[in-house]
Design a protein around this motif. Structure first.
Motif, PDB file in Angstrom:
ATOM      1  N   LEU A   1      34.176  12.000 -33.826  1.00 32.75           N
ATOM      2  CA  LEU A   1      35.081  12.903 -32.948  1.00 32.75           C
ATOM      3  C   LEU A   1      35.213  12.406 -31.486  1.00 32.75           C
TER       4      LEU A   1
ATOM      5  N   THR B   1      36.483  15.778 -38.560  1.00 30.47           N
ATOM      6  CA  THR B   1      36.414  17.395 -39.000  1.00 30.47           C
ATOM      7  C   THR B   1      36.028  17.702 -40.381  1.00 30.47           C
TER       8      THR B   1
ATOM      9  N   CYS C   1      42.333  24.631 -34.777  1.00 29.69           N
ATOM     10  CA  CYS C   1      41.049  24.340 -33.828  1.00 29.69           C
ATOM     11  C   CYS C   1      40.471  25.657 -33.335  1.00 29.69           C
TER      12      CYS C   1
ATOM     13  N   ALA D   1      34.977  19.642 -33.037  1.00 36.10           N
ATOM     14  CA  ALA D   1      36.290  19.250 -33.361  1.00 36.10           C
ATOM     15  C   ALA D   1      37.305  20.244 -32.819  1.00 36.10           C
ATOM     16  N   SER D   2      36.887  21.475 -32.532  1.00 35.12           N
ATOM     17  CA  SER D   2      37.828  22.242 -31.815  1.00 35.12           C
ATOM     18  C   SER D   2      38.086  21.927 -30.466  1.00 35.12           C
TER      19      SER D   2
ATOM     20  N   PRO E   1      31.717  21.582 -35.506  1.00 32.42           N
ATOM     21  CA  PRO E   1      33.101  22.242 -35.680  1.00 32.42           C
ATOM     22  C   PRO E   1      33.519  22.401 -34.088  1.00 32.42           C
TER      23      PRO E   1
ATOM     24  N   GLY F   1      40.666  18.309 -31.050  1.00 31.73           N
ATOM     25  CA  GLY F   1      41.934  18.466 -31.776  1.00 31.73           C
ATOM     26  C   GLY F   1      42.945  18.631 -30.770  1.00 31.73           C
TER      27      GLY F   1
ATOM     28  N   TRP G   1      39.712  12.066 -36.186  1.00 32.07           N
ATOM     29  CA  TRP G   1      39.433  13.626 -35.832  1.00 32.07           C
ATOM     30  C   TRP G   1      39.425  14.205 -37.330  1.00 32.07           C
TER      31      TRP G   1
ATOM     32  N   LEU H   1      38.041  26.450 -36.004  1.00 32.92           N
ATOM     33  CA  LEU H   1      36.840  25.741 -36.067  1.00 32.92           C
ATOM     34  C   LEU H   1      35.981  26.081 -34.748  1.00 32.92           C
TER      35      LEU H   1
END
Length: 375
Positions: free
Chosen positions: A110, A141, A204, A180-181, A177, A184, A137, A207
């Motif tokens: 990520l 994720t 997102c 990732a949020s 996570p 994203g 991504w 996440l």
């Protein structure tokens, strides 16, 4: 939780031993922390609210270094997973101290993906950068969600762990996570307007909820372990910095979500931005308090003779998330104090990266890392 190869300090080889060759059976997921730490240096350079001569160029170099490290490490891990299946299986199923580091690979994917979009686009072009980030991504994720569910499941059903022995490395699987949020939303403007953008933004947000709530559940467990049994090894002292990860990353994420929501969800965006500022100030204040605790504990450990171990990479990514969080607050509030804080934290991040990278390079060169010993 006992100290595994993932956190074992380096010992000085005897005169009768020397490194014969790298032994990839000893390669663990903790090595992805080197990619995370390098990528966050690049991403921090792009996020800083100050523009110094050469800063973006430096960020591009660090992004390229992080991408190269990711490719090399991914190839090495592929060899590890195919030729050393027993060792790989043991790392995941039988070594809980190593299994938690499976949170590192998705965060590495990520972080490099975001750097490709924000910095690499000047090198390889916007179109290819968007494509690379979208792939990294997406894979990162899915990997993050698998780890965030899978490692706690193994802890519940298989791993011989005790709450009284918890340490900050337990946070690694559930922080992914959150990363990732935060990464994203940068892809939202590159999707078709309407439901595709909304779907990514809502995803997102979900996440963010997964990572934040899981962190809130685990943090009391981690503090219980720290207060009850302390850290089981001096080499684990750098892991105290891991508490900063979810704090800084959540601040970064709420601001990234607020920015992406403005053209896509203008109604919620009008509420999200003030909420992000209030949340960011409060949580970053807690992060700075814990930073003081972590720095003090590590200075004490250094005086006690703490040797280099791969856990030193725990200095880098968590501090980097605080850099991006403080930079986001500076961008949205215009308050110079946050600009100064982001800049000061970035300088600390650079020092941390140099220490970790120098120790790793020396360990590899001297045969103290990933080397099979022969007499």
């Amino acid at each position: 939780m006992s100290t595994s190869a993932a956190v074992r300090p380096l010992t000085r080889p005897t005169a009768r031993t020397r490194a014969a060759r790298f032994d990839l059976s000893r390669l663990g997921p903790n090595w992805y922390a080197t990619v995370m730490g390098t990528a966050i240096v690049a991403n921090g350079a792009a996020a800083l609210p100050v523009r110094l001569p050469g800063l973006i160029g430096f960020g591009e170099v660090m992004w390229a270094l992080g991408l190269t490290a990711l490719l090399v490490l991914a190839a090495a891990r592929l060899v590890h997973l195919t030729r050393h299946r027993a060792a790989a299986r043991a790392q995941l199923l039988d070594e809980p101290a190593t299994a938690v580091f499976y949170g590192c690979p998705p965060m590495a994917l990520l972080a490099v993906g975001l750097g490709t979009l924000t910095l690499g686009s000047r090198v390889i072009g916007t179109g290819p950068a968007v494509a690379v980030d979208a792939v990294l991504w997406g894979v990162g994720t899915l990997y993050a969600l698998t780890v965030a569910a899978g490692i706690p499941y193994l802890m519940i059903t298989r791993h011989p762990v005790s709450v009284l022995e918890a340490n900050p490395t337990w946070l690694l699987p559930v922080v992914a996570p959150l990363v990732a949020s935060a990464c994203g939303p940068a892809l939202v403007p590159h999707l078709p307007a309407g439901q595709p953008q909304q779907a990514l933004l809502y995803g997102c947000c979900a996440l963010f909820g997964v990572g934040l709530l899981a962190t809130l559940v685990l943090l009391p467990v981690v503090f219980t372990g720290l207060f009850h049994t302390k850290l089981p090894a001096l080499a684990l002292t750098p892991s105290l910095f891991l508490v900063l990860g979810p704090l800084g990353q959540s601040v970064t994420a709420v601001h990234q979500l607020a920015d992406a929501a403005r053209p896509v969800l203008p109604g919620p965006a009008s509420v999200l931005l003030p909420l992000a500022e209030l949340y960011g100030v409060a949580v970053l204040g807690v992060a700075m308090l814990w930073l003081a605790v972590a720095v003090t504990a590590n200075l004490r450990a250094r005086r006690a003779g703490m040797p280099f171990a791969m856990t030193w990479w725990a200095y880098t990514f968590p501090i980097g998330t605080c850099v991006t969080g403080a930079a986001a607050l500076a961008r949205h509030t215009g308050f110079g104090g946050f600009t100064g804080l982001a800049t000061g934290l970035y300088l600390l991040l650079l020092v941390a990266w140099v220490l970790a990278a120098r120790g790793t390079a020396a360990g590899l060169a001297r045969g103290r890392l990933l080397a099979r010993r022969t007499r």
